[in-house]
Structure formats: structure tokens, C-alpha cells
Design a protein around this motif. Sequence first.
Motif, PDB file in Angstrom:
ATOM      1  N   SER A 310     -33.048 141.220  20.315  1.00  0.00           N
ATOM      2  CA  SER A 310     -34.166 141.823  21.023  1.00  0.00           C
ATOM      3  C   SER A 310     -35.229 140.755  21.198  1.00  0.00           C
ATOM      4  N   GLN A 311     -35.627 140.502  22.452  1.00  0.00           N
ATOM      5  CA  GLN A 311     -36.571 139.420  22.688  1.00  0.00           C
ATOM      6  C   GLN A 311     -37.475 139.699  23.874  1.00  0.00           C
ATOM      7  N   ARG A 312     -38.614 139.026  23.868  1.00  0.00           N
ATOM      8  CA  ARG A 312     -39.553 139.123  24.993  1.00  0.00           C
ATOM      9  C   ARG A 312     -39.772 137.744  25.586  1.00  0.00           C
ATOM     10  N   THR A 313     -39.839 137.687  26.893  1.00  0.00           N
ATOM     11  CA  THR A 313     -39.966 136.409  27.588  1.00  0.00           C
ATOM     12  C   THR A 313     -40.894 136.579  28.782  1.00  0.00           C
ATOM     13  N   SER A 314     -41.777 135.615  28.985  1.00  0.00           N
ATOM     14  CA  SER A 314     -42.577 135.620  30.203  1.00  0.00           C
ATOM     15  C   SER A 314     -41.710 135.030  31.311  1.00  0.00           C
ATOM     16  N   LYS A 315     -41.769 135.621  32.484  1.00  0.00           N
ATOM     17  CA  LYS A 315     -40.855 135.202  33.552  1.00  0.00           C
ATOM     18  C   LYS A 315     -41.560 135.164  34.900  1.00  0.00           C
ATOM     19  N   LEU A 316     -41.082 134.273  35.744  1.00  0.00           N
ATOM     20  CA  LEU A 316     -41.550 134.173  37.124  1.00  0.00           C
ATOM     21  C   LEU A 316     -40.346 134.247  38.050  1.00  0.00           C
ATOM     22  N   LEU A 317     -40.385 135.171  39.008  1.00  0.00           N
ATOM     23  CA  LEU A 317     -39.361 135.256  40.036  1.00  0.00           C
ATOM     24  C   LEU A 317     -39.962 134.797  41.362  1.00  0.00           C
ATOM     25  N   VAL A 318     -39.307 133.858  41.990  1.00  0.00           N
ATOM     26  CA  VAL A 318     -39.691 133.435  43.341  1.00  0.00           C
ATOM     27  C   VAL A 318     -38.784 134.204  44.294  1.00  0.00           C
ATOM     28  N   LEU A 319     -39.379 134.993  45.165  1.00  0.00           N
ATOM     29  CA  LEU A 319     -38.614 135.862  46.060  1.00  0.00           C
ATOM     30  C   LEU A 319     -38.710 135.401  47.508  1.00  0.00           C
ATOM     31  N   THR A 320     -37.636 135.641  48.235  1.00  0.00           N
ATOM     32  CA  THR A 320     -37.609 135.344  49.661  1.00  0.00           C
ATOM     33  C   THR A 320     -37.078 136.569  50.404  1.00  0.00           C
ATOM     34  N   ARG A 321     -37.576 136.785  51.597  1.00  0.00           N
ATOM     35  CA  ARG A 321     -37.153 137.954  52.386  1.00  0.00           C
ATOM     36  C   ARG A 321     -36.093 137.504  53.383  1.00  0.00           C
ATOM     37  N   GLN A 322     -34.878 138.030  53.194  1.00  0.00           N
ATOM     38  CA  GLN A 322     -33.760 137.672  54.049  1.00  0.00           C
ATOM     39  C   GLN A 322     -33.108 138.940  54.595  1.00  0.00           C
ATOM     40  N   GLN A 323     -33.002 139.028  55.899  1.00  0.00           N
ATOM     41  CA  GLN A 323     -32.389 140.194  56.561  1.00  0.00           C
ATOM     42  C   GLN A 323     -33.012 141.494  56.079  1.00  0.00           C
ATOM     43  N   GLY A 324     -34.348 141.467  55.935  1.00  0.00           N
ATOM     44  CA  GLY A 324     -35.073 142.675  55.581  1.00  0.00           C
ATOM     45  C   GLY A 324     -35.074 143.018  54.103  1.00  0.00           C
ATOM     46  N   LYS A 325     -34.464 142.154  53.254  1.00  0.00           N
ATOM     47  CA  LYS A 325     -34.407 142.428  51.818  1.00  0.00           C
ATOM     48  C   LYS A 325     -35.096 141.316  51.039  1.00  0.00           C
ATOM     49  N   TRP A 326     -35.812 141.712  49.988  1.00  0.00           N
ATOM     50  CA  TRP A 326     -36.419 140.738  49.100  1.00  0.00           C
ATOM     51  C   TRP A 326     -35.398 140.335  48.045  1.00  0.00           C
ATOM     52  N   LEU A 327     -35.090 139.033  47.982  1.00  0.00           N
ATOM     53  CA  LEU A 327     -34.069 138.524  47.081  1.00  0.00           C
ATOM     54  C   LEU A 327     -34.640 137.398  46.213  1.00  0.00           C
ATOM     55  N   ILE A 328     -34.020 137.183  45.060  1.00  0.00           N
ATOM     56  CA  ILE A 328     -34.495 136.178  44.118  1.00  0.00           C
ATOM     57  C   ILE A 328     -34.004 134.789  44.532  1.00  0.00           C
ATOM     58  N   GLN A 329     -34.949 133.897  44.749  1.00  0.00           N
ATOM     59  CA  GLN A 329     -34.611 132.534  45.142  1.00  0.00           C
ATOM     60  C   GLN A 329     -34.654 131.579  43.959  1.00  0.00           C
ATOM     61  N   GLN A 330     -35.483 131.943  42.976  1.00  0.00           N
ATOM     62  CA  GLN A 330     -35.583 131.121  41.760  1.00  0.00           C
ATOM     63  C   GLN A 330     -36.051 132.007  40.614  1.00  0.00           C
ATOM     64  N   GLU A 331     -35.519 131.761  39.419  1.00  0.00           N
ATOM     65  CA  GLU A 331     -35.846 132.546  38.234  1.00  0.00           C
ATOM     66  C   GLU A 331     -36.255 131.594  37.121  1.00  0.00           C
ATOM     67  N   LEU A 332     -37.501 131.698  36.692  1.00  0.00           N
ATOM     68  CA  LEU A 332     -38.052 130.762  35.719  1.00  0.00           C
ATOM     69  C   LEU A 332     -38.577 131.524  34.511  1.00  0.00           C
ATOM     70  N   THR A 333     -38.340 131.004  33.324  1.00  0.00           N
ATOM     71  CA  THR A 333     -38.825 131.645  32.112  1.00  0.00           C
ATOM     72  C   THR A 333     -39.985 130.868  31.516  1.00  0.00           C
ATOM     73  N   ASN A 334     -40.766 131.596  30.652  1.00  0.00           N
ATOM     74  CA  ASN A 334     -41.931 131.004  29.992  1.00  0.00           C
ATOM     75  C   ASN A 334     -42.893 130.386  30.988  1.00  0.00           C
ATOM     76  N   ARG A 335     -43.158 131.154  32.088  1.00  0.00           N
ATOM     77  CA  ARG A 335     -44.098 130.676  33.098  1.00  0.00           C
ATOM     78  C   ARG A 335     -45.299 131.609  33.198  1.00  0.00           C
TER      79      ARG A 335
END
Length: 335
Positions: A310-335
Motif C-alpha cells: 500500500s503506497q502513496r505517490t505524487s503523480k503528473l499526467l501529461v495528456l493529449t487530445r487525439q480523435q476527440g479523446k484525452w489520452l496519456i502522453q507521459q506519466e511522471l511520479t513524484n512531481r
Amino acid sequence: MPVFRALSHGLLILILLVATSAQADELKDIAQLANQGQASQALERINTYLAAKPKDIQAIFLRGVLLAETGKRDEAIRIFTELTEKHPTLPEPYNNLAVLYAEKGQYDKARAALDAAIKTHPSYATAHENLGDIYARMASDAYGKALQLDTGNTRAKSKLSLIKDLFAAPTSPAQPTAKVDIQKEVQIAAAPTSPLPAKAEVKPAPSQPAPEGTKAMPATSSADQAIKDAVYQWAQAWSSQHVDQYLASYASDFKTPNGESRKAWEALRRDRVSKPSKIEVSLNKLEISVENENNAKVRFMQSYRSGSLSQRTSKLLVLTRQQGKWLIQQELTNR
């Protein structure tokens, strides 16, 4: 159960509660390696690190976590026992000892360790919760034994049922009720009295169910809501272990964590998501930053539970909109 909070899951996703120091980044890198499913390699690195800095408490603690995650439970117990002897004011090693003892069915030892954790740090909520779970586990065993000796004992049967109901995880009609279990949490000691952040309590936006334990932030625009829905879908797919849906949350140009091929990364994630018997992911404190109509960033605290971890982590998701959907382009932890 890992260094840990809920005695009930599987592995990987360590967080370091370390003070800023020259060694902090190196320890975070090692923990990140473990989070990516490479606990054995992480253990090799922490051993090398400790060869140069044998008295680093945080590194010793992390080594205990990694030993537990790689199945070396007895060695992990030795590590945490030594930490309690040399640093008796730290509550986390006592808690982790309790988790490991509970996994071995040694509830008296687990109870003693938790009593010691609470004595050193009375406001340590995790230890209090785990102690309650230990008592419940012991009570469950005792009521079960009573029923074996007297199958007509309706009082014992009723009490056993109440305990099972108490610990039953919320489930859908198609899922079985969870059995009684103890809780554990993987933690990295920071300071003798450093409390852990509170568990995320998050509810989903009405238009998209979020994982249990996740609290939705008020939407400020339709774009914010669409982004929020996409993040909740990703977390829900992860929690539900719907691997294809989980992987579909990532953009075609997703930047893999270590520069590996998309195929290799997907193979690793497919194994990590599908292998545990159960996964729980919850999100807290979402902060959405829309850069333009096709790019956004979402910061949040992520709580992860799986098997004995069981753990907690600060995270940053960089999202991009492709074909009308928001998708994850980059996933970073401890940010």
C-alpha cells in the motif's frame, strides 16, 4: 504485505518520505525501479548504496521493503527488528514488523509490534487501524474454532458473520465478498514523528465513475470535466484490472518511462496489472492545467494497494487530445 498499510494486496509502488538531501534522488530512483516491477534490480542497487553508506536509515528501511517484496520475509523481519532496536522512536519499522508477522499468522507478535509503534507515536493512525485488524483476525479465528467445537453455537456464528461483514470490501453483485484480512502499508521512514498523509477520499464526477476512495474536484469547464473523466477511466480500468481498457488510456506517442519500446512497456504493464489478485487505485487533490485545446496536465496524489503493498505517490499526467479523446502522453511520479 509490504512496507505497508493494508495487510491485503500485492506489490510495487513505493513512496519515499525522505527529507531533501544529496541521497534523496538516488533513493527515489531505486524506489522507482522497484515500482516498475524490477524489485530484484532495485535490491542490488540498494545493497551497493548501503555498502558506501551503511548507516543510512532510509536506505536500510527501503532494503527491508525490497526484501519483503522479493519474498525474503525472514531477512526483512531481521532488518526491521534491528531498526526498532537501534531507533526505538521510529514507529514505521514496528508497523512493518507487524505486517510481516501477521502474514505468518503470528498475531501475538504482530500485536506487540503495533503496541510498540503506538507507544512511540500515539497519533500513528495506520498502527491503530492495523491493531484493530489484528484483534479482528484473532477474534475471527476464535469464533471459527468455537463453531468447529459446537456447530450449533448461534452466537459465535453471528459474531463471525459480523466480523466478515465489517471487513468485506464493497463489491459488485458478480464479485465475491472479501474475506477478513489485516492491513499493511509500505512506508519509508522519514523522521521519528513524521505522520503519513491521510488516505485519499475521492468521489467520481456524475458522468464517469471513479475508483473507490476517489474524490472528484468541481469542474470549471467542459474541457476540465472531459479530462477528469479520462483520468478516472484510466484509474478505474487499473483498479478493475481491465488491461486492454487501461492500455487504451495511453496515447500512440506515449513516452515510456525508461525509453523502452511501446511493445516492451505494454508487456510489462499487462503483467503488472493482471497478475495481482486485487488492485485498488484512488486519486486525491486533482489539479488540472489546460494548456490549449489539445494539451493538458493533471497533478494528483495516487494511493495504490495490491496484495501486501500500500503506497502513496505524487503523480503528473501529461495528456493529449487525439480523435476527440484525452489520452496519456507521459506519466511522471513524484512531481
